[in-house]
Enzyme design. Structure first.
Site, PDB file in Angstrom:
ATOM      1  N   CYS A 127      -9.715  -1.739   3.590  1.00  0.00           N
ATOM      2  CA  CYS A 127      -9.189  -2.860   2.646  1.00  0.00           C
ATOM      3  C   CYS A 127     -10.221  -4.010   2.276  1.00  0.00           C
ATOM      4  CB  CYS A 127      -7.839  -3.405   3.317  1.00  0.00           C
ATOM      5  SG  CYS A 127      -6.686  -2.020   3.746  1.00  0.00           S
ATOM      6  N   HIS A 142      -5.686  -9.832   0.224  1.00  0.00           N
ATOM      7  CA  HIS A 142      -5.453  -8.502   0.164  1.00  0.00           C
ATOM      8  C   HIS A 142      -3.806  -8.477   0.477  1.00  0.00           C
ATOM      9  CE1 HIS A 142      -5.080  -4.250   1.008  1.00  0.00           C
ATOM     10  NE2 HIS A 142      -4.886  -4.654   2.387  1.00  0.00           N
ATOM     11  N   ASN A 176       0.533  -1.503  -0.839  1.00  0.00           N
ATOM     12  CA  ASN A 176      -0.765  -1.858  -0.471  1.00  0.00           C
ATOM     13  C   ASN A 176      -1.689  -0.739  -1.026  1.00  0.00           C
ATOM     14  OD1 ASN A 176      -3.234  -2.191   1.133  1.00  0.00           O
ATOM     15  ND2 ASN A 176      -1.859  -2.057   3.173  1.00  0.00           N
TER      16      ASN A 176
HETATM   17  N1  COA Z   1      12.153   2.235   7.451  1.00  0.00           N
HETATM   18  C1  COA Z   1      13.185   1.857   8.587  1.00  0.00           C
HETATM   19  N2  COA Z   1      12.654   1.393   9.605  1.00  0.00           N
HETATM   20  C2  COA Z   1      11.526   1.519  10.010  1.00  0.00           C
HETATM   21  C3  COA Z   1      10.398   1.815   9.162  1.00  0.00           C
HETATM   22  C4  COA Z   1      10.871   2.204   7.771  1.00  0.00           C
HETATM   23  N3  COA Z   1      10.377   2.661   6.748  1.00  0.00           N
HETATM   24  N4  COA Z   1       9.117   1.903   9.501  1.00  0.00           N
HETATM   25  C5  COA Z   1       9.489   1.649  10.707  1.00  0.00           C
HETATM   26  N5  COA Z   1      10.815   1.146  10.910  1.00  0.00           N
HETATM   27  C6  COA Z   1      11.387   0.783  12.194  1.00  0.00           C
HETATM   28  C7  COA Z   1      10.492   1.282  13.675  1.00  0.00           C
HETATM   29  O1  COA Z   1      10.727   2.656  14.094  1.00  0.00           O
HETATM   30  C8  COA Z   1      11.179   0.097  14.557  1.00  0.00           C
HETATM   31  O2  COA Z   1      12.221   0.573  15.162  1.00  0.00           O
HETATM   32  P1  COA Z   1      12.537   0.382  16.650  1.00  0.00           P
HETATM   33  O3  COA Z   1      12.498  -1.149  16.903  1.00  0.00           O
HETATM   34  O4  COA Z   1      13.906   1.007  16.994  1.00  0.00           O
HETATM   35  O5  COA Z   1      11.352   1.085  17.489  1.00  0.00           O
HETATM   36  C9  COA Z   1      11.268  -1.178  13.737  1.00  0.00           C
HETATM   37  O6  COA Z   1      11.470  -0.547  12.086  1.00  0.00           O
HETATM   38  C10 COA Z   1      10.290  -2.127  13.788  1.00  0.00           C
HETATM   39  O7  COA Z   1       8.876  -1.555  13.639  1.00  0.00           O
HETATM   40  P2  COA Z   1       7.626  -2.188  13.472  1.00  0.00           P
HETATM   41  O8  COA Z   1       6.416  -1.514  13.335  1.00  0.00           O
HETATM   42  O9  COA Z   1       7.599  -3.149  14.612  1.00  0.00           O
HETATM   43  O10 COA Z   1       7.850  -3.156  12.218  1.00  0.00           O
HETATM   44  P3  COA Z   1       7.151  -4.354  11.944  1.00  0.00           P
HETATM   45  O11 COA Z   1       7.871  -5.516  11.523  1.00  0.00           O
HETATM   46  O12 COA Z   1       5.901  -4.498  12.536  1.00  0.00           O
HETATM   47  O13 COA Z   1       6.548  -3.745  10.322  1.00  0.00           O
HETATM   48  C11 COA Z   1       4.949  -2.908   9.148  1.00  0.00           C
HETATM   49  C12 COA Z   1       5.790  -2.590  10.082  1.00  0.00           C
HETATM   50  C13 COA Z   1       3.794  -1.776   8.852  1.00  0.00           C
HETATM   51  C14 COA Z   1       5.488  -3.086   7.884  1.00  0.00           C
HETATM   52  C15 COA Z   1       4.005  -3.947   9.676  1.00  0.00           C
HETATM   53  O14 COA Z   1       3.601  -4.144  10.833  1.00  0.00           O
HETATM   54  C16 COA Z   1       2.646  -4.216   8.619  1.00  0.00           C
HETATM   55  O15 COA Z   1       2.678  -4.398   7.396  1.00  0.00           O
HETATM   56  N6  COA Z   1       1.580  -4.253   9.189  1.00  0.00           N
HETATM   57  C17 COA Z   1       0.224  -4.191   8.192  1.00  0.00           C
HETATM   58  C18 COA Z   1      -0.834  -4.193   9.126  1.00  0.00           C
HETATM   59  C19 COA Z   1      -2.108  -4.665   8.159  1.00  0.00           C
HETATM   60  O16 COA Z   1      -2.318  -5.540   8.060  1.00  0.00           O
HETATM   61  N7  COA Z   1      -2.888  -3.721   8.254  1.00  0.00           N
HETATM   62  C20 COA Z   1      -4.189  -3.725   7.615  1.00  0.00           C
HETATM   63  C21 COA Z   1      -4.525  -3.677   6.339  1.00  0.00           C
HETATM   64  S1  COA Z   1      -4.109  -2.158   5.582  1.00  0.00           S
END
Ligand code: COA
Length: 327
Positions: A113, A254, A284
């Site tokens: 990214c 980003h 993204n």
């Molecule tokens: N729909 C519904 N539920 C979902 C889901 C979806 N698409 N994806 C994950 N979940 C659930 C998980 O299973 C988890 O359930 P649990 O609590 O029962 O285990 C819950 O939602 C929370 O998951 P978590 O991964 O902790 O969520 P989050 O708040 O961290 O959001 C992202 C996930 C990926 C959106 C977030 O972490 C993110 O955007 N990260 C970006 C990382 C980044 O900057 N990367 C570098 C640049 S690419």
């Protein structure tokens, strides 16, 4: 010494829209969850015949047209991507051929990214050193091809697109690329990776069966590191030039997650009306997100001569980067 500057921009998004409601039919997710956790409402998906260089070509042509520069006048082409058409030749070489830019050297930059800002830093150095006059920097991704459409934790996040910037020498010392800063920490590479398809784990029946050619991400852990890193990255970038967040007319982060963008802007005291956002419409798009957001801002007249514009990125590698521009 005259600075390098972004002379013109261009972008391209594929036609096909994939909405959160469409995704509800594919995996166990909801529009409500995706919107609340990421800010994404829809993303674009490349047509089956479209590869990275096809998207890059359309964005590049728009940047060249806006800059009034012919492909034959390009000295260097870089494509920042993790989804090139092929490992060899590079997407940049394919693009060079499609553009007919026969005098340009060409190579890809893989910094996930952060790739666009990494490539911008190379362009900055080549121009300042006098080795190049016109450099084309493209961020182009077809992430839909490395997305596991059965993994709800990643498939709701990514989209396809391309953005391009034509970089050349600034006419004087009052504007241009003031600073570009690039960083990496390879110790955390496992947080965001495509495990198979390289020399470590070549393609085999087993890697295909186990979905190892798809992008995997420890989202929550990466999220926390991103928020912490980005605030200090921006503060250090501004401090080094004697500026404060209030000097920034446009902040172009980003687009990984709207919550990361909001948290960073809030910690820095930058109001959201000075932040470029396209994640709601495009998801993204990795290396393409910043040049696409910048192009939109430029074309809508949001960036004016003399404005300070700050770019920042964080992504796989891990890598992170910033660029301070005076437009
Ligand atoms: N729909 C519904 N539920 C979902 C889901 C979806 N698409 N994806 C994950 N979940 C659930 C998980 O299973 C988890 O359930 P649990 O609590 O029962 O285990 C819950 O939602 C929370 O998951 P978590 O991964 O902790 O969520 P989050 O708040 O961290 O959001 C992202 C996930 C990926 C959106 C977030 O972490 C993110 O955007 N990260 C970006 C990382 C980044 O900057 N990367 C570098 C640049 S690419």
């Amino acid at each position: 010494m005259p600075l390098a500057r972004i002379k013109a921009t261009g972008s391209y998004v594929p036609r096909k829209r994939l909405t959160n409601l469409d995704l509800e039919k594919i995996v166990d997710t909801s529009d409500e969850w995706i919107t609340a956790r990421t800010g994404i409402k829809e993303r674009r998906i490349a047509a089956p015949a479209e590869a990275c260089s096809d998207l890059a070509l359309k964005a590049a042509r728009r940047a060249l047209k806006a800059g009034g520069v012919k492909a034959l006048d390009l000295d260097l082409i870089m494509v920042a991507t993790v989804t090139p058409d092929t490992f060899v030749p590079s997407a940049a070489c394919v693009l060079q051929s499609k553009l007919g830019a026969s005098k340009a050297a060409a190579f890809d930059v893989n910094a996930a990214c952060s790739g666009f800002i990494y490539a911008l830093s190379v362009a900055d150095s080549f121009i300042k050193s006098g080795r190049c006059g016109n450099v084309l920097v493209v961020g182009a991704e077809v992430l839909s091809r490395v997305t596991n459409w059965q993994d709800r934790s990643t498939c709701v996040l990514f989209g396809d697109g391309a953005g391009a910037a034509l970089v050349g020498q600034a006419p004087d010392e009052t504007g241009g690329i003031i600073s570009v800063n690039i960083y990496a920490d390879g110790n955390m590479g496992d947080l965001l990776m495509i495990p198979a398809g390289g020399s470590r784990m070549p393609a085999s029946q087993d890697t295909l069966k186990n979905n190892l050619h798809y992008l995997q991400m420890s989202g929550n852990e990466t999220f926390k590191i991103a928020v912490k890193t980005l605030e200090s990255l921006v503060r250090n970038t501004l401090e080094a030039s004697g500026l404060t967040p209030s000097d920034i007319s446009l902040f172009v982060p980003h687009q990984a997650n709207l919550r990361i963008i909001r948290a960073t802007a809030e910690r820095l005291g930058i109001p959201m009306d000075r932040v470029a956002v396209n994640i709601d419409r495009l998801g993204n798009t990795s290396a393409a997100s910043i040049p696409m957001a910048l192009d939109e801002a430029v074309r809508s007249g949001r960036v004016k001569s003399g404005d300070y514009v700050l770019l920042e990125a964080f992504g796989g590698g891990l890598t992170w980067a910033s660029a301070l521009l005076r437009w």
